[in-house]
Write an enzyme that holds these catalytic residues in place. Structure first.
Site, PDB file in Angstrom:
ATOM      1  N   HIS A  58      21.710  16.502  -8.167  1.00 18.64           N
ATOM      2  CA  HIS A  58      21.110  16.078  -9.433  1.00 18.64           C
ATOM      3  C   HIS A  58      21.706  16.819 -10.633  1.00 18.64           C
ATOM      4  O   HIS A  58      21.010  17.076 -11.616  1.00 18.64           O
ATOM      5  CB  HIS A  58      19.590  16.283  -9.409  1.00 18.64           C
ATOM      6  CG  HIS A  58      18.853  15.191  -8.699  1.00 18.64           C
ATOM      7  ND1 HIS A  58      18.562  13.979  -9.276  1.00 18.64           N
ATOM      8  CD2 HIS A  58      18.344  15.146  -7.447  1.00 18.64           C
ATOM      9  CE1 HIS A  58      17.903  13.220  -8.407  1.00 18.64           C
ATOM     10  NE2 HIS A  58      17.762  13.901  -7.280  1.00 18.64           N
ATOM     11  N   ASP A  60      25.235  15.938 -11.522  1.00 20.80           N
ATOM     12  CA  ASP A  60      26.405  15.185 -11.980  1.00 20.80           C
ATOM     13  C   ASP A  60      26.114  14.441 -13.269  1.00 20.80           C
ATOM     14  O   ASP A  60      26.984  14.323 -14.132  1.00 20.80           O
ATOM     15  CB  ASP A  60      26.913  14.231 -10.896  1.00 20.80           C
ATOM     16  CG  ASP A  60      25.884  13.213 -10.441  1.00 20.80           C
ATOM     17  OD1 ASP A  60      24.671  13.539 -10.451  1.00 20.80           O
ATOM     18  OD2 ASP A  60      26.275  12.098 -10.059  1.00 20.80           O
ATOM     19  N   SER A 168      24.583   4.001  -0.829  1.00 25.04           N
ATOM     20  CA  SER A 168      24.905   2.625  -0.443  1.00 25.04           C
ATOM     21  C   SER A 168      25.253   1.786  -1.664  1.00 25.04           C
ATOM     22  O   SER A 168      26.164   0.948  -1.614  1.00 25.04           O
ATOM     23  CB  SER A 168      23.728   1.994   0.303  1.00 25.04           C
ATOM     24  OG  SER A 168      22.546   2.010  -0.485  1.00 25.04           O
ATOM     25  N   ASP A 213      28.769   9.965  -6.881  1.00 27.22           N
ATOM     26  CA  ASP A 213      28.807   9.006  -5.779  1.00 27.22           C
ATOM     27  C   ASP A 213      30.090   8.185  -5.809  1.00 27.22           C
ATOM     28  O   ASP A 213      30.772   7.999  -4.790  1.00 27.22           O
ATOM     29  CB  ASP A 213      27.602   8.069  -5.846  1.00 27.22           C
ATOM     30  CG  ASP A 213      26.282   8.822  -5.801  1.00 27.22           C
ATOM     31  OD1 ASP A 213      26.296  10.024  -5.479  1.00 27.22           O
ATOM     32  OD2 ASP A 213      25.235   8.212  -6.099  1.00 27.22           O
ATOM     33  N   ASN A 260      14.349   4.227  -2.749  1.00 25.43           N
ATOM     34  CA  ASN A 260      15.113   3.234  -3.494  1.00 25.43           C
ATOM     35  C   ASN A 260      15.108   3.569  -4.978  1.00 25.43           C
ATOM     36  O   ASN A 260      14.075   3.511  -5.634  1.00 25.43           O
ATOM     37  CB  ASN A 260      14.529   1.837  -3.259  1.00 25.43           C
ATOM     38  CG  ASN A 260      15.423   0.741  -3.806  1.00 25.43           C
ATOM     39  OD1 ASN A 260      15.720   0.721  -4.999  1.00 25.43           O
ATOM     40  ND2 ASN A 260      15.862  -0.147  -2.945  1.00 25.43           N
ATOM     41  N   LYS A 261      16.294   3.947  -5.505  1.00 25.92           N
ATOM     42  CA  LYS A 261      16.379   4.369  -6.905  1.00 25.92           C
ATOM     43  C   LYS A 261      15.973   3.251  -7.862  1.00 25.92           C
ATOM     44  O   LYS A 261      15.425   3.511  -8.929  1.00 25.92           O
ATOM     45  CB  LYS A 261      17.797   4.850  -7.223  1.00 25.92           C
ATOM     46  CG  LYS A 261      18.122   6.212  -6.661  1.00 25.92           C
ATOM     47  CD  LYS A 261      19.407   6.773  -7.236  1.00 25.92           C
ATOM     48  CE  LYS A 261      20.632   6.146  -6.674  1.00 25.92           C
ATOM     49  NZ  LYS A 261      21.870   6.846  -7.066  1.00 25.92           N
ATOM     50  N   TYR A 269      14.059   9.041 -10.215  1.00 31.11           N
ATOM     51  CA  TYR A 269      15.451   9.298 -10.590  1.00 31.11           C
ATOM     52  C   TYR A 269      15.690   9.144 -12.093  1.00 31.11           C
ATOM     53  O   TYR A 269      16.188  10.063 -12.757  1.00 31.11           O
ATOM     54  CB  TYR A 269      16.370   8.373  -9.794  1.00 31.11           C
ATOM     55  CG  TYR A 269      17.837   8.681  -9.965  1.00 31.11           C
ATOM     56  CD1 TYR A 269      18.475   9.600  -9.134  1.00 31.11           C
ATOM     57  CD2 TYR A 269      18.586   8.081 -10.977  1.00 31.11           C
ATOM     58  CE1 TYR A 269      19.819   9.904  -9.296  1.00 31.11           C
ATOM     59  CE2 TYR A 269      19.918   8.380 -11.146  1.00 31.11           C
ATOM     60  CZ  TYR A 269      20.531   9.285 -10.305  1.00 31.11           C
ATOM     61  OH  TYR A 269      21.849   9.588 -10.485  1.00 31.11           O
TER      62      TYR A 269
END
Length: 530
Positions: A58, A60, A168, A213, A260-261, A269
Protein backbone atom coordinates in the site's frame (compact mmCIF):
# COMPACT_ATOMS: atom_id res chain seq x y z
CA UNK A 1 14.91 -3.17 -17.90
CA UNK A 2 12.93 -1.33 -20.52
CA UNK A 3 12.82 -2.51 -24.09
CA UNK A 4 10.28 -4.53 -26.07
CA UNK A 5 7.87 -7.09 -24.65
CA UNK A 6 9.49 -10.45 -25.51
CA UNK A 7 8.18 -12.74 -28.22
CA UNK A 8 7.73 -16.39 -27.16
CA UNK A 9 8.08 -19.25 -29.62
CA UNK A 10 7.25 -22.01 -27.16
CA UNK A 11 5.78 -22.43 -23.71
CA UNK A 12 9.28 -23.20 -22.44
CA UNK A 13 9.99 -19.51 -23.03
CA UNK A 14 7.20 -18.61 -20.61
CA UNK A 15 6.89 -21.26 -17.88
CA UNK A 16 9.26 -23.17 -15.63
CA UNK A 17 9.62 -26.92 -16.34
CA UNK A 18 7.41 -27.97 -13.43
CA UNK A 19 4.49 -25.97 -14.89
CA UNK A 20 4.75 -27.07 -18.53
CA UNK A 21 2.45 -30.08 -18.45
CA UNK A 22 -0.42 -28.16 -16.86
CA UNK A 23 0.10 -25.12 -19.07
CA UNK A 24 0.32 -27.15 -22.29
CA UNK A 25 -3.11 -28.65 -21.61
CA UNK A 26 -4.52 -25.24 -20.72
CA UNK A 27 -3.17 -23.53 -23.86
CA UNK A 28 -4.35 -26.36 -26.11
CA UNK A 29 -7.80 -25.95 -24.58
CA UNK A 30 -7.67 -22.19 -25.25
CA UNK A 31 -6.77 -22.72 -28.91
CA UNK A 32 -9.33 -25.46 -29.54
CA UNK A 33 -12.05 -23.45 -27.82
CA UNK A 34 -11.15 -20.39 -29.88
CA UNK A 35 -11.55 -22.44 -33.07
CA UNK A 36 -14.87 -23.90 -31.96
CA UNK A 37 -16.13 -20.42 -30.97
CA UNK A 38 -14.98 -18.43 -34.01
CA UNK A 39 -14.38 -21.08 -36.68
CA UNK A 40 -10.65 -20.53 -37.13
CA UNK A 41 -7.39 -20.40 -35.18
CA UNK A 42 -6.20 -17.20 -33.45
CA UNK A 43 -3.34 -15.18 -34.88
CA UNK A 44 -1.50 -14.75 -31.56
CA UNK A 45 -1.84 -14.93 -27.78
CA UNK A 46 -0.97 -12.15 -25.33
CA UNK A 47 -0.03 -13.11 -21.80
CA UNK A 48 0.50 -11.16 -18.55
CA UNK A 49 0.99 -12.70 -15.09
CA UNK A 50 -0.27 -11.94 -11.62
CA UNK A 51 2.19 -10.97 -8.92
CA UNK A 52 2.97 -11.44 -5.27
CA UNK A 53 4.37 -8.49 -3.37
CA UNK A 54 7.31 -9.38 -1.14
CA UNK A 55 7.41 -6.03 0.67
CA UNK A 56 6.11 -2.51 0.08
CA UNK A 57 2.40 -2.84 0.81
CA UNK A 58 0.00 0.00 0.00
CA UNK A 59 2.79 2.47 -0.76
CA UNK A 60 2.99 2.36 -4.56
CA UNK A 61 0.12 4.83 -4.93
CA UNK A 62 2.09 7.18 -2.67
CA UNK A 63 4.96 6.67 -5.17
CA UNK A 64 7.34 4.80 -2.86
CA UNK A 65 9.41 1.88 -4.13
CA UNK A 66 8.22 -1.72 -3.82
CA UNK A 67 9.56 -5.27 -4.29
CA UNK A 68 7.10 -7.62 -6.08
CA UNK A 69 7.65 -10.67 -8.29
CA UNK A 70 5.60 -12.24 -11.08
CA UNK A 71 3.98 -15.63 -10.50
CA UNK A 72 2.95 -18.48 -12.79
CA UNK A 73 -0.77 -17.69 -12.64
CA UNK A 74 -1.69 -15.38 -15.51
CA UNK A 75 -4.18 -14.00 -18.02
CA UNK A 76 -3.88 -15.28 -21.59
CA UNK A 77 -5.83 -13.80 -24.49
CA UNK A 78 -6.13 -15.44 -27.90
CA UNK A 79 -6.80 -12.94 -30.69
CA UNK A 80 -7.90 -12.79 -34.31
CA UNK A 81 -8.64 -9.78 -36.47
CA UNK A 82 -10.34 -11.82 -39.23
CA UNK A 83 -13.97 -10.74 -38.96
CA UNK A 84 -16.34 -8.66 -41.07
CA UNK A 85 -16.20 -4.91 -40.65
CA UNK A 86 -19.23 -3.36 -38.93
CA UNK A 87 -20.88 -0.11 -39.94
CA UNK A 88 -18.75 2.84 -41.03
CA UNK A 89 -16.95 4.66 -38.22
CA UNK A 90 -16.95 1.74 -35.80
CA UNK A 91 -15.00 -1.41 -35.04
CA UNK A 92 -16.27 -4.63 -33.51
CA UNK A 93 -15.13 -6.56 -30.46
CA UNK A 94 -16.33 -10.13 -29.98
CA UNK A 95 -15.17 -11.36 -26.58
CA UNK A 96 -15.61 -14.69 -24.83
CA UNK A 97 -14.15 -16.44 -21.81
CA UNK A 98 -13.02 -20.05 -21.41
CA UNK A 99 -15.19 -20.08 -18.27
CA UNK A 100 -18.27 -19.26 -20.34
CA UNK A 101 -20.78 -20.43 -17.74
CA UNK A 102 -19.46 -17.78 -15.35
CA UNK A 103 -18.46 -15.02 -17.78
CA UNK A 104 -20.90 -14.49 -20.64
CA UNK A 105 -19.79 -13.68 -24.17
CA UNK A 106 -20.31 -10.14 -25.41
CA UNK A 107 -20.19 -8.24 -28.70
CA UNK A 108 -19.62 -4.50 -29.00
CA UNK A 109 -19.62 -2.09 -31.96
CA UNK A 110 -17.42 0.76 -30.75
CA UNK A 111 -16.90 4.20 -32.35
CA UNK A 112 -13.36 4.83 -33.58
CA UNK A 113 -12.90 7.82 -31.27
CA UNK A 114 -14.21 6.59 -27.89
CA UNK A 115 -14.57 3.53 -25.65
CA UNK A 116 -17.34 3.93 -23.08
CA UNK A 117 -16.90 2.14 -19.75
CA UNK A 118 -19.57 2.19 -17.04
CA UNK A 119 -17.42 1.87 -13.91
CA UNK A 120 -20.54 1.63 -11.72
CA UNK A 121 -21.31 -1.80 -13.20
CA UNK A 122 -19.19 -4.80 -12.18
CA UNK A 123 -18.89 -6.41 -15.63
CA UNK A 124 -15.94 -8.62 -16.54
CA UNK A 125 -15.50 -7.15 -20.01
CA UNK A 126 -14.86 -3.70 -18.48
CA UNK A 127 -11.32 -4.87 -17.73
CA UNK A 128 -10.74 -5.63 -21.40
CA UNK A 129 -12.31 -2.30 -22.36
CA UNK A 130 -9.96 -0.54 -19.95
CA UNK A 131 -6.92 -2.00 -21.68
CA UNK A 132 -8.53 -1.31 -25.05
CA UNK A 133 -9.13 2.35 -24.27
CA UNK A 134 -5.61 2.93 -22.97
CA UNK A 135 -3.99 1.18 -25.91
CA UNK A 136 -6.08 3.09 -28.46
CA UNK A 137 -5.13 6.43 -26.90
CA UNK A 138 -1.47 5.52 -27.30
CA UNK A 139 -2.03 4.30 -30.86
CA UNK A 140 -3.83 7.52 -31.81
CA UNK A 141 -0.92 9.54 -30.43
CA UNK A 142 1.44 7.49 -32.58
CA UNK A 143 -0.65 7.26 -35.76
CA UNK A 144 -2.72 10.44 -35.76
CA UNK A 145 -6.40 11.22 -35.33
CA UNK A 146 -7.36 9.26 -38.47
CA UNK A 147 -6.23 5.97 -36.94
CA UNK A 148 -8.86 3.22 -37.41
CA UNK A 149 -8.74 0.38 -34.84
CA UNK A 150 -8.94 -3.23 -36.01
CA UNK A 151 -11.96 -5.35 -35.12
CA UNK A 152 -11.02 -8.24 -32.84
CA UNK A 153 -12.21 -11.67 -31.77
CA UNK A 154 -11.07 -12.44 -28.23
CA UNK A 155 -10.97 -15.53 -26.04
CA UNK A 156 -9.64 -15.03 -22.52
CA UNK A 157 -8.52 -17.46 -19.83
CA UNK A 158 -7.28 -16.42 -16.39
CA UNK A 159 -5.79 -18.42 -13.54
CA UNK A 160 -5.08 -15.54 -11.14
CA UNK A 161 -7.81 -15.88 -8.49
CA UNK A 162 -10.13 -12.85 -8.45
CA UNK A 163 -10.07 -11.08 -5.11
CA UNK A 164 -7.05 -13.12 -4.04
CA UNK A 165 -4.59 -10.24 -3.71
CA UNK A 166 -2.47 -11.45 -6.63
CA UNK A 167 -3.52 -8.75 -9.12
CA UNK A 168 -5.95 -10.55 -11.38
CA UNK A 169 -7.27 -7.21 -12.65
CA UNK A 170 -3.81 -5.88 -13.54
CA UNK A 171 -2.96 -9.13 -15.36
CA UNK A 172 -6.20 -8.93 -17.39
CA UNK A 173 -5.93 -5.20 -18.19
CA UNK A 174 -2.24 -5.48 -19.14
CA UNK A 175 -2.79 -8.57 -21.32
CA UNK A 176 -5.74 -6.76 -22.95
CA UNK A 177 -3.72 -3.64 -23.74
CA UNK A 178 -0.90 -5.79 -25.14
CA UNK A 179 -3.41 -7.71 -27.29
CA UNK A 180 -4.85 -4.49 -28.72
CA UNK A 181 -1.41 -3.11 -29.50
CA UNK A 182 -0.38 -6.31 -31.30
CA UNK A 183 -3.69 -6.61 -33.17
CA UNK A 184 -3.15 -3.12 -34.55
CA UNK A 185 0.31 -3.83 -35.91
CA UNK A 186 2.47 -2.96 -32.89
CA UNK A 187 4.24 -6.29 -32.49
CA UNK A 188 7.20 -4.48 -30.92
CA UNK A 189 5.60 -3.12 -27.76
CA UNK A 190 7.71 -1.08 -25.35
CA UNK A 191 7.52 -2.39 -21.77
CA UNK A 192 7.50 1.05 -20.18
CA UNK A 193 4.76 2.33 -22.50
CA UNK A 194 2.66 -0.76 -21.81
CA UNK A 195 3.11 -0.43 -18.05
CA UNK A 196 2.26 3.27 -17.95
CA UNK A 197 -0.87 2.89 -20.07
CA UNK A 198 -2.00 -0.12 -18.00
CA UNK A 199 -1.61 1.83 -14.74
CA UNK A 200 -3.89 4.59 -15.98
CA UNK A 201 -6.25 2.18 -17.76
CA UNK A 202 -7.16 0.18 -14.66
CA UNK A 203 -8.44 3.32 -12.97
CA UNK A 204 -11.27 3.33 -15.56
CA UNK A 205 -12.95 0.47 -13.69
CA UNK A 206 -13.14 2.50 -10.48
CA UNK A 207 -9.94 1.38 -8.72
CA UNK A 208 -7.34 3.93 -7.53
CA UNK A 209 -4.51 1.71 -8.71
CA UNK A 210 -0.88 2.50 -7.95
CA UNK A 211 1.72 1.09 -10.31
CA UNK A 212 3.25 -1.93 -8.63
CA UNK A 213 0.88 -4.55 -10.05
CA UNK A 214 1.28 -3.51 -13.67
CA UNK A 215 5.06 -3.05 -13.32
CA UNK A 216 5.48 -6.57 -11.94
CA UNK A 217 3.19 -7.99 -14.61
CA UNK A 218 5.20 -6.43 -17.46
CA UNK A 219 8.82 -6.07 -16.32
CA UNK A 220 9.45 -9.25 -14.31
CA UNK A 221 12.24 -11.64 -15.23
CA UNK A 222 12.39 -15.33 -14.42
CA UNK A 223 14.30 -16.08 -11.23
CA UNK A 224 14.34 -12.51 -9.88
CA UNK A 225 12.20 -10.25 -7.77
CA UNK A 226 11.67 -6.72 -9.09
CA UNK A 227 12.63 -3.45 -7.40
CA UNK A 228 10.22 -0.87 -8.80
CA UNK A 229 10.57 2.88 -8.28
CA UNK A 230 8.12 5.46 -9.60
CA UNK A 231 9.97 8.79 -9.34
CA UNK A 232 11.34 10.72 -11.09
CA UNK A 233 10.36 8.16 -13.71
CA UNK A 234 9.18 4.54 -13.74
CA UNK A 235 12.16 2.20 -13.33
CA UNK A 236 12.40 -1.52 -12.60
CA UNK A 237 15.43 -3.70 -11.99
CA UNK A 238 15.83 -7.38 -11.10
CA UNK A 239 16.84 -8.30 -7.55
CA UNK A 240 18.08 -11.73 -6.49
CA UNK A 241 17.88 -13.26 -3.05
CA UNK A 242 21.25 -14.70 -1.97
CA UNK A 243 21.67 -18.48 -2.16
CA UNK A 244 21.23 -20.18 1.19
CA UNK A 245 21.23 -23.73 2.49
CA UNK A 246 18.45 -24.70 2.73
CA UNK A 247 17.09 -22.59 -0.12
CA UNK A 248 14.63 -19.81 0.69
CA UNK A 249 11.21 -20.16 -0.91
CA UNK A 250 8.14 -17.96 -1.18
CA UNK A 251 5.01 -19.78 -0.17
CA UNK A 252 1.63 -18.25 -1.10
CA UNK A 253 -1.39 -19.21 0.99
CA UNK A 254 -4.98 -18.37 0.12
CA UNK A 255 -7.37 -17.25 2.84
CA UNK A 256 -10.44 -17.83 0.63
CA UNK A 257 -11.79 -14.52 1.88
CA UNK A 258 -12.58 -12.61 -1.30
CA UNK A 259 -11.32 -9.03 -1.33
CA UNK A 260 -12.77 -7.33 -4.40
CA UNK A 261 -11.33 -3.82 -4.79
CA UNK A 262 -14.19 -2.77 -7.08
CA UNK A 263 -16.93 -3.80 -4.62
CA UNK A 264 -15.35 -2.65 -1.35
CA UNK A 265 -13.29 0.25 -2.70
CA UNK A 266 -15.34 3.06 -1.08
CA UNK A 267 -14.61 1.76 2.44
CA UNK A 268 -11.30 0.00 1.90
CA UNK A 269 -8.84 0.43 -0.99
CA UNK A 270 -10.03 3.70 -2.51
CA UNK A 271 -10.55 5.16 0.96
CA UNK A 272 -6.92 4.45 1.83
CA UNK A 273 -5.78 6.20 -1.35
CA UNK A 274 -7.83 9.26 -0.40
CA UNK A 275 -6.56 9.20 3.19
CA UNK A 276 -2.92 9.07 2.04
CA UNK A 277 -3.53 11.95 -0.38
CA UNK A 278 -5.24 14.01 2.31
CA UNK A 279 -2.37 13.27 4.70
CA UNK A 280 0.08 14.64 2.12
CA UNK A 281 -1.99 17.81 1.67
CA UNK A 282 -2.43 18.27 5.44
CA UNK A 283 1.28 17.80 6.27
CA UNK A 284 2.18 20.19 3.46
CA UNK A 285 -0.22 22.85 4.78
CA UNK A 286 1.15 22.61 8.33
CA UNK A 287 4.87 21.92 7.84
CA UNK A 288 5.79 23.77 4.65
CA UNK A 289 5.76 27.56 4.16
CA UNK A 290 2.31 29.08 3.46
CA UNK A 291 1.33 28.85 -0.18
CA UNK A 292 3.57 25.87 -0.93
CA UNK A 293 2.05 23.70 -3.64
CA UNK A 294 2.87 20.03 -3.89
CA UNK A 295 4.11 18.91 -7.31
CA UNK A 296 1.60 17.25 -9.59
CA UNK A 297 2.67 13.63 -10.04
CA UNK A 298 1.59 10.21 -11.31
CA UNK A 299 -0.29 9.20 -8.16
CA UNK A 300 -4.03 8.50 -8.53
CA UNK A 301 -5.16 11.93 -7.27
CA UNK A 302 -2.19 13.92 -8.52
CA UNK A 303 -0.34 14.61 -5.25
CA UNK A 304 1.32 12.14 -2.91
CA UNK A 305 3.14 11.58 0.35
CA UNK A 306 6.30 11.09 -1.71
CA UNK A 307 5.72 14.50 -3.28
CA UNK A 308 5.39 16.01 0.20
CA UNK A 309 8.54 14.15 1.28
CA UNK A 310 10.64 15.61 -1.54
CA UNK A 311 9.16 19.11 -1.22
CA UNK A 312 9.69 19.27 2.53
CA UNK A 313 13.37 18.35 2.42
CA UNK A 314 14.10 20.46 -0.65
CA UNK A 315 12.72 23.51 1.14
CA UNK A 316 14.36 22.64 4.48
CA UNK A 317 17.79 22.21 2.94
CA UNK A 318 17.43 25.37 0.86
CA UNK A 319 16.31 27.47 3.83
CA UNK A 320 19.02 26.12 6.15
CA UNK A 321 21.77 26.37 3.57
CA UNK A 322 22.64 22.69 4.07
CA UNK A 323 25.58 21.52 2.00
CA UNK A 324 24.79 17.82 2.24
CA UNK A 325 21.52 15.91 2.16
CA UNK A 326 20.29 13.33 4.58
CA UNK A 327 19.94 9.80 3.26
CA UNK A 328 16.44 8.74 2.23
CA UNK A 329 16.30 6.42 5.25
CA UNK A 330 17.19 9.32 7.58
CA UNK A 331 14.55 11.46 5.90
CA UNK A 332 11.89 8.79 6.41
CA UNK A 333 12.84 8.45 10.09
CA UNK A 334 12.41 12.21 10.47
CA UNK A 335 9.08 12.17 8.64
CA UNK A 336 7.80 9.51 11.01
CA UNK A 337 8.58 11.75 13.98
CA UNK A 338 7.06 14.82 12.31
CA UNK A 339 3.91 12.88 11.45
CA UNK A 340 3.45 11.72 15.03
CA UNK A 341 3.94 15.30 16.28
CA UNK A 342 1.68 16.91 13.67
CA UNK A 343 -1.15 14.43 13.13
CA UNK A 344 -2.18 13.78 16.72
CA UNK A 345 -5.77 12.56 16.40
CA UNK A 346 -5.96 8.78 16.59
CA UNK A 347 -9.71 8.95 16.02
CA UNK A 348 -9.21 10.66 12.66
CA UNK A 349 -10.14 14.01 11.14
CA UNK A 350 -13.51 15.20 9.87
CA UNK A 351 -13.96 16.73 6.44
CA UNK A 352 -14.47 20.15 8.03
CA UNK A 353 -11.29 19.89 10.09
CA UNK A 354 -9.22 18.97 7.06
CA UNK A 355 -10.84 21.62 4.84
CA UNK A 356 -10.04 24.30 7.42
CA UNK A 357 -6.34 23.38 7.56
CA UNK A 358 -6.12 23.22 3.75
CA UNK A 359 -7.76 26.65 3.43
CA UNK A 360 -10.79 25.30 1.58
CA UNK A 361 -14.10 27.11 2.15
CA UNK A 362 -16.17 24.00 2.95
CA UNK A 363 -16.25 20.23 3.32
CA UNK A 364 -18.04 20.03 -0.02
CA UNK A 365 -15.06 21.71 -1.68
CA UNK A 366 -12.83 19.09 -0.07
CA UNK A 367 -15.02 16.34 -1.52
CA UNK A 368 -14.98 17.97 -4.94
CA UNK A 369 -11.19 18.04 -4.93
CA UNK A 370 -10.37 14.69 -3.34
CA UNK A 371 -13.32 12.27 -3.41
CA UNK A 372 -15.45 13.05 -6.46
CA UNK A 373 -13.43 10.92 -8.87
CA UNK A 374 -13.44 7.79 -6.69
CA UNK A 375 -16.24 8.15 -4.10
CA UNK A 376 -15.51 6.97 -0.57
CA UNK A 377 -17.60 6.45 2.54
CA UNK A 378 -16.14 7.75 5.81
CA UNK A 379 -17.04 10.21 8.55
CA UNK A 380 -13.42 10.54 9.70
CA UNK A 381 -10.13 10.10 7.85
CA UNK A 382 -7.26 8.45 9.74
CA UNK A 383 -4.45 10.57 8.37
CA UNK A 384 -2.02 9.85 11.22
CA UNK A 385 -2.16 6.07 10.88
CA UNK A 386 -2.01 6.05 7.08
CA UNK A 387 1.01 8.35 6.87
CA UNK A 388 2.84 6.40 9.62
CA UNK A 389 2.31 3.15 7.72
CA UNK A 390 3.48 4.59 4.40
CA UNK A 391 6.66 6.15 5.77
CA UNK A 392 7.54 3.12 7.92
CA UNK A 393 6.83 0.66 5.10
CA UNK A 394 8.94 2.70 2.66
CA UNK A 395 11.73 2.48 5.25
CA UNK A 396 11.30 -1.31 5.54
CA UNK A 397 11.68 -1.67 1.76
CA UNK A 398 15.00 0.17 1.92
CA UNK A 399 16.16 -1.93 4.87
CA UNK A 400 15.32 -5.16 3.06
CA UNK A 401 17.10 -3.99 -0.09
CA UNK A 402 20.16 -3.07 1.97
CA UNK A 403 20.18 -6.55 3.53
CA UNK A 404 19.99 -8.21 0.12
CA UNK A 405 22.65 -6.03 -1.45
CA UNK A 406 25.14 -6.26 1.41
CA UNK A 407 24.67 -10.03 1.69
CA UNK A 408 25.16 -10.44 -2.07
CA UNK A 409 28.34 -8.37 -2.08
CA UNK A 410 29.79 -10.25 0.88
CA UNK A 411 28.57 -13.76 0.02
CA UNK A 412 31.85 -14.65 -1.69
CA UNK A 413 33.94 -13.28 1.15
CA UNK A 414 35.14 -15.68 3.83
CA UNK A 415 35.31 -12.82 6.31
CA UNK A 416 31.55 -12.20 6.43
CA UNK A 417 30.06 -12.54 9.89
CA UNK A 418 26.43 -12.59 8.78
CA UNK A 419 25.20 -16.17 8.76
CA UNK A 420 22.42 -17.37 6.49
CA UNK A 421 20.23 -17.96 9.54
CA UNK A 422 20.80 -14.41 10.75
CA UNK A 423 20.07 -12.97 7.29
CA UNK A 424 16.89 -15.00 6.89
CA UNK A 425 15.69 -14.03 10.36
CA UNK A 426 16.27 -10.35 9.65
CA UNK A 427 14.49 -10.55 6.27
CA UNK A 428 11.59 -12.37 7.90
CA UNK A 429 11.39 -9.84 10.73
CA UNK A 430 10.79 -7.06 8.19
CA UNK A 431 7.91 -9.03 6.63
CA UNK A 432 6.46 -9.59 10.08
CA UNK A 433 6.72 -5.87 10.85
CA UNK A 434 4.81 -5.16 7.63
CA UNK A 435 2.03 -7.49 8.71
CA UNK A 436 1.86 -5.83 12.13
CA UNK A 437 1.56 -2.42 10.47
CA UNK A 438 -1.05 -3.63 7.98
CA UNK A 439 -3.10 -5.08 10.84
CA UNK A 440 -2.75 -2.37 13.48
CA UNK A 441 -1.96 0.87 11.63
CA UNK A 442 -3.24 0.62 8.06
CA UNK A 443 -6.10 -1.68 9.10
CA UNK A 444 -6.12 -3.72 5.90
CA UNK A 445 -5.69 -7.23 7.28
CA UNK A 446 -8.42 -9.57 8.51
CA UNK A 447 -8.80 -12.26 11.15
CA UNK A 448 -8.24 -15.10 8.68
CA UNK A 449 -4.98 -13.66 7.32
CA UNK A 450 -3.76 -12.98 10.86
CA UNK A 451 -4.47 -16.60 11.77
CA UNK A 452 -2.69 -17.98 8.68
CA UNK A 453 0.41 -15.87 9.43
CA UNK A 454 0.53 -17.04 13.04
CA UNK A 455 0.21 -20.71 12.01
CA UNK A 456 2.94 -20.40 9.38
CA UNK A 457 5.38 -18.69 11.75
CA UNK A 458 4.92 -21.39 14.39
CA UNK A 459 5.59 -24.05 11.74
CA UNK A 460 8.86 -22.52 10.51
CA UNK A 461 8.22 -19.42 8.38
CA UNK A 462 10.78 -16.67 8.94
CA UNK A 463 8.27 -14.01 7.94
CA UNK A 464 4.58 -14.02 7.05
CA UNK A 465 2.25 -11.27 5.92
CA UNK A 466 -0.68 -10.38 3.72
CA UNK A 467 0.06 -9.55 0.12
CA UNK A 468 -2.01 -7.41 -2.21
CA UNK A 469 -4.81 -5.07 -1.24
CA UNK A 470 -5.62 -6.98 1.94
CA UNK A 471 -8.95 -7.48 3.72
CA UNK A 472 -8.65 -11.14 2.67
CA UNK A 473 -6.96 -12.63 -0.35
CA UNK A 474 -3.50 -14.17 -0.07
CA UNK A 475 -0.54 -14.19 2.26
CA UNK A 476 3.16 -14.61 1.45
CA UNK A 477 5.62 -16.51 3.63
CA UNK A 478 9.43 -16.65 3.60
CA UNK A 479 10.09 -20.33 4.27
CA UNK A 480 13.26 -22.44 4.13
CA UNK A 481 12.86 -25.37 1.75
CA UNK A 482 13.16 -27.92 4.57
CA UNK A 483 10.17 -26.34 6.37
CA UNK A 484 7.77 -26.09 3.41
CA UNK A 485 6.00 -29.37 4.16
CA UNK A 486 5.72 -28.50 7.85
CA UNK A 487 4.10 -25.15 7.03
CA UNK A 488 1.73 -26.73 4.48
CA UNK A 489 0.69 -29.45 6.93
CA UNK A 490 0.11 -26.95 9.73
CA UNK A 491 -2.04 -24.73 7.49
CA UNK A 492 -4.10 -27.74 6.35
CA UNK A 493 -4.55 -29.00 9.91
CA UNK A 494 -5.26 -25.70 11.63
CA UNK A 495 -6.96 -23.64 8.89
CA UNK A 496 -8.04 -25.33 5.66
CA UNK A 497 -9.52 -28.45 7.30
CA UNK A 498 -12.07 -26.16 8.93
CA UNK A 499 -13.30 -24.77 5.60
CA UNK A 500 -15.63 -26.32 3.03
CA UNK A 501 -13.37 -26.38 -0.02
CA UNK A 502 -13.58 -28.11 -3.37
CA UNK A 503 -10.77 -30.46 -4.31
CA UNK A 504 -9.51 -27.87 -6.78
CA UNK A 505 -9.48 -25.16 -4.09
CA UNK A 506 -7.67 -27.42 -1.65
CA UNK A 507 -4.99 -28.26 -4.22
CA UNK A 508 -4.38 -24.59 -4.96
CA UNK A 509 -4.67 -23.30 -1.40
CA UNK A 510 -0.90 -23.25 -0.82
CA UNK A 511 1.67 -22.98 -3.61
CA UNK A 512 5.42 -22.53 -3.61
CA UNK A 513 6.09 -19.71 -6.04
CA UNK A 514 9.22 -19.04 -8.05
CA UNK A 515 9.78 -15.61 -9.64
CA UNK A 516 8.39 -15.76 -13.17
CA UNK A 517 8.62 -13.87 -16.43
CA UNK A 518 6.41 -10.87 -17.20
CA UNK A 519 4.27 -10.09 -20.25
CA UNK A 520 4.93 -11.91 -23.53
CA UNK A 521 3.43 -12.20 -26.99
CA UNK A 522 3.13 -15.70 -28.43
CA UNK A 523 3.12 -15.43 -32.22
CA UNK A 524 3.70 -18.99 -33.28
CA UNK A 525 5.91 -22.01 -32.99
CA UNK A 526 5.32 -25.28 -31.24
CA UNK A 527 1.68 -24.50 -30.49
CA UNK A 528 0.91 -24.15 -34.19
CA UNK A 529 -0.38 -20.58 -34.48
CA UNK A 530 -0.17 -18.78 -37.79
Amino acid sequence: MSGPVPIANSLEDIYTPDALDTQSKRWNNLLSKFESTYGHQPEFVSRSPGRVNIIGEHIDYSLYSVLPMAITADAIIAVSTHLPAPKEGTFRIQIANVQDSKFKSREFDIPYDSVDIDSTVHEWTNYFKSGLRGALELLRNKNGADFKPKSMQILMDGTVPAGGGLSSSAAFVTASALAVMAANGEQTVDKKELTELAIVSERAVGVNSGGMDQSASVFSERGSALFVSFTPTLLARPVSFPPTTPELTFLIAQSFVTANKFVTGPIHYNLRVVECTLAAAYLNAVLNPPGTLLPSDASPLGISLHGFHETYFALSEHNSGATSSKSVSEQLEQLLQLTKQTLTKDEGYTRSEIASVLGLPSASELDKKFTSRFPVRAERFKLRQRAIHVFSEALRVLKLMELLETSSSSSSSSSTTTTAEDLNSRLGALLNETQDSCREVYECSCEEIDRICAIARRAGSYGSRLTGAGWGGCSVHLVPADKVNSVKEALEREYYSKLELTEEQREGAVVVSKPGIGSVLYLGGKMGLA
